[in-house]
Write a protein that holds these residues in place. Structure first.
Motif, PDB file in Angstrom:
ATOM      1  N   ILE A   3       0.866  -1.180   0.000  1.00 41.56           N
ATOM      2  CA  ILE A   3       0.000   0.000   0.000  1.00 41.56           C
ATOM      3  C   ILE A   3       0.901   1.227   0.000  1.00 41.56           C
ATOM      4  O   ILE A   3       1.812   1.340   0.821  1.00 41.56           O
ATOM      5  CB  ILE A   3      -0.911   0.035   1.242  1.00 41.56           C
ATOM      6  N   LEU A   4       0.638   2.133  -0.920  1.00 40.89           N
ATOM      7  CA  LEU A   4       1.329   3.414  -0.945  1.00 40.89           C
ATOM      8  C   LEU A   4       0.410   4.440  -0.288  1.00 40.89           C
ATOM      9  O   LEU A   4      -0.713   4.655  -0.751  1.00 40.89           O
ATOM     10  CB  LEU A   4       1.648   3.831  -2.384  1.00 40.89           C
ATOM     11  N   PHE A   5       0.883   5.063   0.783  1.00 45.77           N
ATOM     12  CA  PHE A   5       0.127   6.118   1.449  1.00 45.77           C
ATOM     13  C   PHE A   5       0.727   7.455   1.061  1.00 45.77           C
ATOM     14  O   PHE A   5       1.858   7.786   1.426  1.00 45.77           O
ATOM     15  CB  PHE A   5       0.153   5.933   2.967  1.00 45.77           C
ATOM     16  N   VAL A   6      -0.029   8.219   0.286  1.00 43.80           N
ATOM     17  CA  VAL A   6       0.382   9.560  -0.116  1.00 43.80           C
ATOM     18  C   VAL A   6      -0.201  10.521   0.916  1.00 43.80           C
ATOM     19  O   VAL A   6      -1.400  10.791   0.936  1.00 43.80           O
ATOM     20  CB  VAL A   6      -0.103   9.902  -1.544  1.00 43.80           C
ATOM     21  N   ASN A   7       0.659  11.003   1.790  1.00 45.29           N
ATOM     22  CA  ASN A   7       0.268  11.843   2.913  1.00 45.29           C
ATOM     23  C   ASN A   7       0.380  13.309   2.519  1.00 45.29           C
ATOM     24  O   ASN A   7       1.460  13.881   2.517  1.00 45.29           O
ATOM     25  CB  ASN A   7       1.164  11.517   4.115  1.00 45.29           C
ATOM     26  N   ALA A   8      -0.763  13.909   2.186  1.00 41.45           N
ATOM     27  CA  ALA A   8      -0.815  15.336   1.851  1.00 41.45           C
ATOM     28  C   ALA A   8      -1.408  16.138   3.009  1.00 41.45           C
ATOM     29  O   ALA A   8      -1.987  17.206   2.805  1.00 41.45           O
ATOM     30  CB  ALA A   8      -1.624  15.546   0.580  1.00 41.45           C
ATOM     31  N   CYS A   9      -1.269  15.608   4.215  1.00 40.70           N
ATOM     32  CA  CYS A   9      -1.784  16.257   5.430  1.00 40.70           C
ATOM     33  C   CYS A   9      -0.699  17.184   5.961  1.00 40.70           C
ATOM     34  O   CYS A   9       0.089  16.813   6.843  1.00 40.70           O
ATOM     35  CB  CYS A   9      -2.171  15.200   6.458  1.00 40.70           C
ATOM     36  N   ALA A  33       3.988   1.869   2.557  1.00 45.84           N
ATOM     37  CA  ALA A  33       5.070   2.813   2.282  1.00 45.84           C
ATOM     38  C   ALA A  33       4.448   4.207   2.263  1.00 45.84           C
ATOM     39  O   ALA A  33       3.478   4.439   1.539  1.00 45.84           O
ATOM     40  CB  ALA A  33       5.721   2.506   0.939  1.00 45.84           C
ATOM     41  N   GLU A  34       4.986   5.101   3.057  1.00 43.17           N
ATOM     42  CA  GLU A  34       4.422   6.453   3.149  1.00 43.17           C
ATOM     43  C   GLU A  34       5.286   7.463   2.415  1.00 43.17           C
ATOM     44  O   GLU A  34       6.505   7.468   2.552  1.00 43.17           O
ATOM     45  CB  GLU A  34       4.285   6.875   4.611  1.00 43.17           C
ATOM     46  N   VAL A  35       4.622   8.314   1.643  1.00 48.91           N
ATOM     47  CA  VAL A  35       5.255   9.466   1.021  1.00 48.91           C
ATOM     48  C   VAL A  35       4.665  10.683   1.726  1.00 48.91           C
ATOM     49  O   VAL A  35       3.483  10.990   1.558  1.00 48.91           O
ATOM     50  CB  VAL A  35       4.958   9.530  -0.495  1.00 48.91           C
ATOM     51  N   SER A  70       7.645   8.235  -9.320  1.00 55.05           N
ATOM     52  CA  SER A  70       6.807   7.650 -10.367  1.00 55.05           C
ATOM     53  C   SER A  70       6.889   6.127 -10.340  1.00 55.05           C
ATOM     54  O   SER A  70       5.874   5.437 -10.446  1.00 55.05           O
ATOM     55  CB  SER A  70       7.225   8.193 -11.733  1.00 55.05           C
ATOM     56  N   ARG A  71       8.097   5.593 -10.202  1.00 54.90           N
ATOM     57  CA  ARG A  71       8.258   4.134 -10.133  1.00 54.90           C
ATOM     58  C   ARG A  71       7.510   3.570  -8.928  1.00 54.90           C
ATOM     59  O   ARG A  71       6.817   2.557  -9.022  1.00 54.90           O
ATOM     60  CB  ARG A  71       9.739   3.752 -10.061  1.00 54.90           C
ATOM     61  N   GLN A  72       7.645   4.231  -7.787  1.00 49.01           N
ATOM     62  CA  GLN A  72       6.967   3.781  -6.567  1.00 49.01           C
ATOM     63  C   GLN A  72       5.451   3.775  -6.754  1.00 49.01           C
ATOM     64  O   GLN A  72       4.773   2.823  -6.383  1.00 49.01           O
ATOM     65  CB  GLN A  72       7.357   4.690  -5.391  1.00 49.01           C
ATOM     66  N   CYS A 120      -0.235   1.527 -14.476  1.00 47.51           N
ATOM     67  CA  CYS A 120       0.018   1.325 -13.045  1.00 47.51           C
ATOM     68  C   CYS A 120      -0.572  -0.002 -12.585  1.00 47.51           C
ATOM     69  O   CYS A 120      -1.567  -0.476 -13.134  1.00 47.51           O
ATOM     70  CB  CYS A 120      -0.601   2.467 -12.234  1.00 47.51           C
ATOM     71  N   ARG A 121       0.006  -0.583 -11.555  1.00 45.46           N
ATOM     72  CA  ARG A 121      -0.437  -1.871 -11.023  1.00 45.46           C
ATOM     73  C   ARG A 121      -1.625  -1.747 -10.063  1.00 45.46           C
ATOM     74  O   ARG A 121      -2.352  -2.716  -9.867  1.00 45.46           O
ATOM     75  CB  ARG A 121       0.705  -2.542 -10.253  1.00 45.46           C
TER      76      ARG A 121
END
Length: 187
Positions: A3-9, A33-35, A70-72, A120-121
């Motif tokens: 799971i990719l967590f895109v944290n825009a908080c 995985a958090e960004v 982008s790869r992630q 994308c997967r």
């Protein structure tokens, strides 16, 4: 499942959106995985950055750190985006992140008949937000995410919001609990 967590908080631990995201992700029990966009300090693309990216794309230099986000994103199996509702949308940092992620031949490509096709997967994007007022059909941020998902070939988007959190007299915990209940029903 990754799971990719895109944290825009961007308010960090003071963010009610982040609280909901952390609770939801804790229930997933998967590899997350958090960004954290607040700590990345991404810049919007300018002419120099576009030229550099184009040169690296043409050279097929996909291992360049320029393409790491982008790869992630392309490799994630599930994506959760946490973004507060700001100015009819989301924080600008999320748009800049999408600029960095949107790379031809990594997240999408063009077919021989010139159609954009996502590669994308991820099977879905779950978009979690909180709002000071009530959105009432004006959630352009989520609409944008739906468009990006389609472009990237991600077949499902889901939306959960706790709304009205800054309105005097609104039971904030009850609103958050409604969102928690919606999140609990997601598979």
């Amino acid at each position: 499942m990754t799971i990719l967590f895109v944290n825009a908080c961007l308010r960090g631990e003071d963010s009610r959106t982040l609280v909901l995201c952390r609770e939801y992700l804790a229930s997933r029990g998967d590899d997350v995985a958090e960004v954290n966009l607040a700590s990345l300090d991404l810049r919007p693309f300018d002419a120099e950055m576009v030229a550099r990216r184009m040169a690296q794309q043409t050279a097929g230099a996909w291992d360049d750190p320029l393409f790491a986000l982008s790869r992630q994103f392309a490799e994630a199996e599930d994506i959760v985006i946490g973004a507060p509702y700001w100015d009819l949308s989301f924080p600008a940092a999320l748009k800049v992140y999408f600029e960095h992620v949107s790379v031809c031949d990594l997240t999408f490509h063009y077919t021989e008949d010139a159609r954009c096709e996502g590669i994308c997967r991820a099977r879905r994007i779950t978009y979690i937000t909180t709002c000071g007022g009530f959105v009432e059909g004006a959630n352009f941020g989520y609409e944008y995410v739906c468009g990006i998902a389609k472009m990237f070939g991600i077949p499902e988007t889901r939306f959960v919001a706790a709304e009205g959190l800054d309105i005097v007299g609104v039971d904030v915990e009850a609103q958050l609990d409604k969102a928690r209940a919606q999140l609990a029903r997601l598979d």
